[in-house]
Design a protein around this motif. Structure first.
Motif, mmCIF file in Angstrom:
data_model
loop_
_atom_site.group_PDB
_atom_site.id
_atom_site.type_symbol
_atom_site.label_atom_id
_atom_site.label_comp_id
_atom_site.label_asym_id
_atom_site.label_seq_id
_atom_site.Cartn_x
_atom_site.Cartn_y
_atom_site.Cartn_z
ATOM 1 N N LYS A 166 0.830 -1.204 0.000
ATOM 2 C CA LYS A 166 0.000 0.000 0.000
ATOM 3 C C LYS A 166 0.863 1.252 0.000
ATOM 4 C CE LYS A 166 -3.894 -2.259 2.291
ATOM 5 N NZ LYS A 166 -4.676 -2.442 3.545
ATOM 6 N N ARG A 167 1.989 1.200 0.682
ATOM 7 C CA ARG A 167 2.905 2.338 0.680
ATOM 8 C C ARG A 167 3.530 2.521 -0.703
ATOM 9 N NH1 ARG A 167 6.902 2.425 5.685
ATOM 10 N NH2 ARG A 167 7.133 4.554 4.890
ATOM 11 N N CYS A 168 3.786 1.409 -1.389
ATOM 12 C CA CYS A 168 4.317 1.498 -2.756
ATOM 13 C C CYS A 168 3.311 2.186 -3.682
ATOM 14 C CB CYS A 168 4.636 0.109 -3.300
ATOM 15 S SG CYS A 168 6.046 -0.703 -2.518
ATOM 16 N N VAL A 169 2.026 1.847 -3.517
ATOM 17 C CA VAL A 169 0.985 2.499 -4.315
ATOM 18 C C VAL A 169 0.946 3.986 -4.011
ATOM 19 C CG1 VAL A 169 -1.489 2.601 -4.794
ATOM 20 C CG2 VAL A 169 -0.361 0.378 -4.516
ATOM 21 N N GLU A 170 1.091 4.336 -2.727
ATOM 22 C CA GLU A 170 1.149 5.753 -2.341
ATOM 23 C C GLU A 170 2.366 6.438 -2.947
ATOM 24 O OE1 GLU A 170 1.145 5.573 1.891
ATOM 25 O OE2 GLU A 170 -0.981 5.005 2.028
ATOM 26 N N ASP A 171 3.433 5.678 -3.178
ATOM 27 C CA ASP A 171 4.629 6.234 -3.817
ATOM 28 C C ASP A 171 4.413 6.518 -5.300
ATOM 29 O OD1 ASP A 171 6.063 5.968 -1.430
ATOM 30 O OD2 ASP A 171 6.789 3.961 -1.948
ATOM 31 N N GLY A 172 3.285 6.061 -5.837
ATOM 32 C CA GLY A 172 2.976 6.274 -7.241
ATOM 33 C C GLY A 172 3.205 5.067 -8.125
ATOM 34 N N ALA A 173 3.533 3.924 -7.532
ATOM 35 C CA ALA A 173 3.818 2.727 -8.325
ATOM 36 C C ALA A 173 2.547 2.181 -8.959
ATOM 37 C CB ALA A 173 4.451 1.654 -7.444
ATOM 38 N N GLU A 174 2.630 1.843 -10.235
ATOM 39 C CA GLU A 174 1.536 1.174 -10.937
ATOM 40 C C GLU A 174 1.811 -0.311 -11.110
ATOM 41 O OE1 GLU A 174 -0.444 3.303 -14.123
ATOM 42 O OE2 GLU A 174 0.872 5.017 -13.758
ATOM 43 N N CYS A 175 2.949 -0.747 -10.610
ATOM 44 C CA CYS A 175 3.320 -2.158 -10.628
ATOM 45 C C CYS A 175 4.218 -2.403 -9.420
ATOM 46 C CB CYS A 175 4.064 -2.498 -11.928
ATOM 47 S SG CYS A 175 4.723 -4.181 -12.028
ATOM 48 N N ILE A 176 4.065 -3.555 -8.792
ATOM 49 C CA ILE A 176 4.913 -3.932 -7.661
ATOM 50 C C ILE A 176 5.625 -5.223 -7.996
ATOM 51 C CG2 ILE A 176 4.939 -4.662 -5.241
ATOM 52 C CD1 ILE A 176 2.494 -2.865 -4.798
ATOM 53 N N LEU A 177 6.933 -5.224 -7.844
ATOM 54 C CA LEU A 177 7.743 -6.417 -8.053
ATOM 55 C C LEU A 177 8.060 -7.032 -6.697
ATOM 56 C CD1 LEU A 177 10.311 -5.160 -10.731
ATOM 57 C CD2 LEU A 177 7.960 -5.976 -11.053
ATOM 58 N N LEU A 178 7.806 -8.315 -6.564
ATOM 59 C CA LEU A 178 8.070 -9.015 -5.313
ATOM 60 C C LEU A 178 9.515 -9.479 -5.306
ATOM 61 C CD1 LEU A 178 4.748 -11.045 -4.985
ATOM 62 C CD2 LEU A 178 5.316 -8.764 -4.104
ATOM 63 N N GLY A 179 10.320 -8.867 -4.438
ATOM 64 C CA GLY A 179 11.762 -9.021 -4.487
ATOM 65 C C GLY A 179 12.322 -10.194 -3.715
ATOM 66 N N CYS A 180 11.643 -11.330 -3.765
ATOM 67 C CA CYS A 180 12.147 -12.559 -3.155
ATOM 68 C C CYS A 180 11.389 -13.722 -3.772
ATOM 69 C CB CYS A 180 11.938 -12.538 -1.636
ATOM 70 S SG CYS A 180 12.464 -14.065 -0.810
ATOM 71 N N ALA A 181 12.103 -14.797 -4.094
ATOM 72 C CA ALA A 181 11.442 -15.970 -4.674
ATOM 73 C C ALA A 181 10.429 -16.573 -3.715
ATOM 74 C CB ALA A 181 12.485 -17.016 -5.063
ATOM 75 N N GLY A 182 10.590 -16.348 -2.425
ATOM 76 C CA GLY A 182 9.659 -16.866 -1.432
ATOM 77 C C GLY A 182 8.326 -16.147 -1.397
ATOM 78 N N TYR A 183 8.171 -15.064 -2.171
ATOM 79 C CA TYR A 183 6.921 -14.316 -2.206
ATOM 80 C C TYR A 183 6.000 -14.753 -3.352
ATOM 81 C CZ TYR A 183 9.383 -10.813 0.729
ATOM 82 O OH TYR A 183 10.077 -10.162 1.714
ATOM 83 N N THR A 184 6.443 -15.684 -4.160
ATOM 84 C CA THR A 184 5.754 -15.972 -5.418
ATOM 85 C C THR A 184 4.286 -16.348 -5.237
ATOM 86 O OG1 THR A 184 5.854 -17.315 -7.431
ATOM 87 C CG2 THR A 184 6.567 -18.380 -5.389
ATOM 88 N N ALA A 185 3.930 -17.019 -4.147
ATOM 89 C CA ALA A 185 2.555 -17.483 -3.956
ATOM 90 C C ALA A 185 1.575 -16.351 -3.647
ATOM 91 C CB ALA A 185 2.504 -18.509 -2.826
ATOM 92 N N PHE A 186 2.089 -15.149 -3.351
ATOM 93 C CA PHE A 186 1.220 -14.064 -2.910
ATOM 94 C C PHE A 186 0.857 -13.073 -4.017
ATOM 95 C CE2 PHE A 186 3.863 -15.274 0.781
ATOM 96 C CZ PHE A 186 2.856 -15.737 1.611
ATOM 97 N N ALA A 187 1.385 -13.240 -5.205
ATOM 98 C CA ALA A 187 1.224 -12.233 -6.254
ATOM 99 C C ALA A 187 -0.235 -11.976 -6.611
ATOM 100 C CB ALA A 187 2.017 -12.638 -7.498
#
Length: 242
Positions: A166-187
């Motif tokens: 949510k903070r990334c969206v507030e930063d103006g991001a229109e896309c979020i990259l999950l920076g760990c292979a362990g996050y893949t299930a949450f996309a």
């Protein structure tokens, strides 16, 4: 088609999760198998960890190329440890999950932010942005404050990702990259909750590998990624022999 995924850390539970996610996204005629190297740290969260992980990554690429019949390789850690060196020991496609996520993110959105593990890992993300010429495309990089070995509580991890997302969206991001292979299930769940494009690195890497193999593309061997010269490497011969 046979794609080998190398999780640069030695935590096999994470390797199995990565493999399962990759298999779900692969075509029916694509064989996916994931490994952890015999040597390396149990998590990769610092520049020190990355340096220790690289020899094991190179070893697994050599093994896959010479002995296992792999057609392409994925390095499943968002720092892409050993990526440039691994391209020297094979002419087959080698893709890092950060490389894949950044490439697809740049194709699909005007900008992106990156969620990563610990504050101390920020330099890893900064380095990978420079490696893939993406500094200007990145709105922000934000830590979720949980290390790789703290991922057992999936709900706590998801809530931490959503909070920082949510903070990334507030930063103006229109896309979020999950920076760990362990996050893949949450996309997918994050995409629905946050209302912006959310990309892990594993799935894009699988689809890019399939496309590169389909096109019969080979890594050029003229200059930068030419095969290494034969030389004595004390203490590492069995690990990285080629």
């Amino acid at each position: 088609m046979k794609i080998k995924i190398i999780n640069p850390n030695t935590t096999w539970s994470m390797t199995r999760e990565i493999e399962e996610s990759a298999k779900q996204s692969a075509r029916e005629d694509t064989e996916i198998y994931a490994v952890s190297p015999a040597t390396g740290p149990d998590s990769v969260e610092s520049l020190y960890d990355e340096a220790l992980a690289a020899p094991g990554v190179i070893s697994e690429v050599i093994k896959g190329d010479r002995e296992e019949g792999a057609d392409a390789f994925i390095i499943a850690c968002f720092g892409d440890p050993g990526l440039e060196a691994a391209k020297e020991v094979t002419d087959k496609p080698v893709i890092g999950i950060a490389q894949a996520a950044i490439a697809v993110g740049k194709l699909m959105a005007p900008n992106f932010s990156i969620l990563y593990v610990l504050d101390r890992s920020q330099k890893i993300i900064e380095n990978v942005l420079k490696l893939h010429h993406a500094e200007e495309d990145c709105c922000s990089i934000r830590s979720v404050g949980l290390g790789v070995l703290e991922f057992e509580d999936k709900e706590a991890l998801l809530q931490a990702l959503l909070k920082q997302g949510k903070r990334c969206v507030e930063d103006g991001a229109e896309c979020i990259l999950l920076g760990c292979a362990g996050y893949t299930a949450f996309a997918e769940e994050m995409r629905q909750e946050l209302g912006v494009l959310v990309l892990d690195g594993v799935v894009p890497a699988v689809k890019l590998c399939e496309s590169l193999v389909d096109m019969a593309l080979k890594t050029p061997k003229k200059k930068l990624w030419a095969y290494p010269d034969a030389k004595e490497i004390s203490g590492f011969y069995e690990l990285i022999k080629y």
